[in-house]
Design a protein around this motif. Structure first.
Motif, mmCIF file in Angstrom:
data_model
loop_
_atom_site.group_PDB
_atom_site.id
_atom_site.type_symbol
_atom_site.label_atom_id
_atom_site.label_comp_id
_atom_site.label_asym_id
_atom_site.label_seq_id
_atom_site.Cartn_x
_atom_site.Cartn_y
_atom_site.Cartn_z
ATOM 1 N N MET A 1 31.324 31.136 41.013
ATOM 2 C CA MET A 1 30.787 31.185 39.673
ATOM 3 C C MET A 1 31.939 31.001 38.687
ATOM 4 O O MET A 1 33.017 31.541 38.867
ATOM 5 N N LEU A 2 31.682 30.215 37.639
ATOM 6 C CA LEU A 2 32.687 30.041 36.587
ATOM 7 C C LEU A 2 32.701 31.288 35.708
ATOM 8 O O LEU A 2 31.677 31.684 35.166
ATOM 9 N N LEU A 3 33.856 31.903 35.577
ATOM 10 C CA LEU A 3 33.966 33.117 34.775
ATOM 11 C C LEU A 3 34.376 32.847 33.340
ATOM 12 O O LEU A 3 33.740 33.325 32.407
ATOM 13 N N ASN A 4 35.470 32.106 33.162
ATOM 14 C CA ASN A 4 36.071 31.983 31.837
ATOM 15 C C ASN A 4 36.835 30.669 31.702
ATOM 16 O O ASN A 4 37.780 30.421 32.447
ATOM 17 N N TRP A 5 36.388 29.832 30.763
ATOM 18 C CA TRP A 5 37.151 28.624 30.449
ATOM 19 C C TRP A 5 38.359 29.042 29.609
ATOM 20 O O TRP A 5 38.215 29.735 28.608
ATOM 21 N N ARG A 6 39.548 28.618 30.015
ATOM 22 C CA ARG A 6 40.767 28.940 29.272
ATOM 23 C C ARG A 6 41.103 27.875 28.233
ATOM 24 O O ARG A 6 41.895 28.110 27.335
ATOM 25 N N LYS A 7 40.527 26.704 28.382
ATOM 26 C CA LYS A 7 40.727 25.596 27.445
ATOM 27 C C LYS A 7 39.382 25.184 26.882
ATOM 28 O O LYS A 7 38.341 25.385 27.505
ATOM 29 N N ARG A 8 39.385 24.576 25.710
ATOM 30 C CA ARG A 8 38.164 24.134 25.036
ATOM 31 C C ARG A 8 38.202 22.612 24.873
ATOM 32 O O ARG A 8 39.273 22.014 24.804
ATOM 33 N N PRO A 9 37.034 21.964 24.798
ATOM 34 C CA PRO A 9 37.006 20.513 24.585
ATOM 35 C C PRO A 9 37.827 20.126 23.359
ATOM 36 O O PRO A 9 37.790 20.799 22.328
ATOM 37 N N GLY A 10 38.583 19.060 23.520
ATOM 38 C CA GLY A 10 39.450 18.572 22.448
ATOM 39 C C GLY A 10 40.872 19.084 22.552
ATOM 40 O O GLY A 10 41.772 18.536 21.920
ATOM 41 N N GLN A 11 41.091 20.118 23.355
ATOM 42 C CA GLN A 11 42.442 20.658 23.507
ATOM 43 C C GLN A 11 43.266 19.800 24.448
ATOM 44 O O GLN A 11 42.757 19.293 25.456
ATOM 45 N N GLU A 12 44.546 19.668 24.121
ATOM 46 C CA GLU A 12 45.467 19.000 25.029
ATOM 47 C C GLU A 12 45.787 19.939 26.173
ATOM 48 O O GLU A 12 45.878 21.154 25.993
ATOM 49 N N VAL A 13 45.923 19.371 27.366
ATOM 50 C CA VAL A 13 46.250 20.138 28.559
ATOM 51 C C VAL A 13 47.417 19.474 29.278
ATOM 52 O O VAL A 13 47.597 18.262 29.213
ATOM 53 N N GLU A 14 48.205 20.289 29.928
ATOM 54 C CA GLU A 14 49.323 19.814 30.736
ATOM 55 C C GLU A 14 48.977 20.004 32.209
ATOM 56 O O GLU A 14 48.199 20.905 32.556
ATOM 57 N N LEU A 15 49.550 19.184 33.062
ATOM 58 C CA LEU A 15 49.375 19.314 34.494
ATOM 59 C C LEU A 15 49.658 20.754 34.916
ATOM 60 O O LEU A 15 50.676 21.326 34.523
ATOM 61 N N ASN A 16 48.741 21.352 35.656
ATOM 62 C CA ASN A 16 48.843 22.705 36.204
ATOM 63 C C ASN A 16 48.643 23.833 35.204
ATOM 64 O O ASN A 16 48.846 24.996 35.545
ATOM 65 N N ASP A 17 48.249 23.529 33.943
ATOM 66 C CA ASP A 17 47.788 24.596 33.051
ATOM 67 C C ASP A 17 46.577 25.245 33.710
ATOM 68 O O ASP A 17 45.810 24.575 34.402
ATOM 69 N N ILE A 18 46.362 26.534 33.465
ATOM 70 C CA ILE A 18 45.165 27.183 33.993
ATOM 71 C C ILE A 18 43.988 26.745 33.133
ATOM 72 O O ILE A 18 43.955 26.980 31.932
ATOM 73 N N LEU A 19 43.021 26.088 33.758
ATOM 74 C CA LEU A 19 41.877 25.517 33.066
ATOM 75 C C LEU A 19 40.693 26.483 33.022
ATOM 76 O O LEU A 19 40.053 26.658 31.990
ATOM 77 N N VAL A 20 40.411 27.130 34.160
ATOM 78 C CA VAL A 20 39.229 27.976 34.270
ATOM 79 C C VAL A 20 39.442 29.014 35.370
ATOM 80 O O VAL A 20 40.197 28.780 36.312
ATOM 81 N N ASP A 21 38.793 30.174 35.214
ATOM 82 C CA ASP A 21 38.777 31.194 36.265
ATOM 83 C C ASP A 21 37.473 31.042 37.034
ATOM 84 O O ASP A 21 36.395 30.933 36.431
ATOM 85 N N GLU A 23 35.175 32.700 40.274
ATOM 86 C CA GLU A 23 34.995 33.858 41.148
ATOM 87 C C GLU A 23 34.289 33.436 42.426
ATOM 88 O O GLU A 23 33.263 32.743 42.385
ATOM 89 N N THR A 24 34.849 33.846 43.566
ATOM 90 C CA THR A 24 34.200 33.647 44.860
ATOM 91 C C THR A 24 33.736 35.018 45.359
ATOM 92 O O THR A 24 33.873 36.015 44.657
ATOM 93 N N ASP A 25 33.219 35.070 46.586
ATOM 94 C CA ASP A 25 32.795 36.347 47.156
ATOM 95 C C ASP A 25 33.952 37.327 47.299
ATOM 96 O O ASP A 25 33.749 38.533 47.247
ATOM 97 N N LYS A 26 35.165 36.804 47.461
ATOM 98 C CA LYS A 26 36.313 37.667 47.753
ATOM 99 C C LYS A 26 37.425 37.624 46.714
ATOM 100 O O LYS A 26 38.237 38.542 46.651
ATOM 101 N N PHE A 27 37.494 36.578 45.914
ATOM 102 C CA PHE A 27 38.629 36.394 45.015
ATOM 103 C C PHE A 27 38.199 35.906 43.643
ATOM 104 O O PHE A 27 37.131 35.334 43.485
ATOM 105 N N ILE A 28 39.107 36.067 42.691
ATOM 106 C CA ILE A 28 39.022 35.358 41.416
ATOM 107 C C ILE A 28 40.185 34.386 41.411
ATOM 108 O O ILE A 28 41.344 34.783 41.548
#
Length: 74
Positions: A1-21, A23-28
């Protein structure tokens, strides 16, 4: 399940920036941005269930300084 978008549409992103959190059955998991560019759109919203290899966002990628953008799936 998608928990939290860390970036918003229109924002610049760099390679390996955290994009989204995600959640799986065991991890976030912190899912990194697969390319440098601009987050052009979000396909899946917070709270949506997703599977591996599912399209969740579109990044307009930049291949280098001054290079034209191309679409890249996250």
């Amino acid at each position: 399940m998608l928990l939290n978008w860390r970036k918003r549409p229109g924002q610049e992103v760099e390679l390996n920036d955290i994009l989204v959190d995600i959640e799986t059955d065991k991890f976030i998991l912190e899912f990194p941005t697969p390319a440098t560019g601009v987050l052009a759109g979000i396909i899946k919203n917070e709270g949506d269930h997703v599977s591996s290899e599912e399209l969740i966002a579109i990044i307009e990628r930049r291949d280098g300084p001054g290079a034209p953008a191309s679409a890249h799936e996250a």
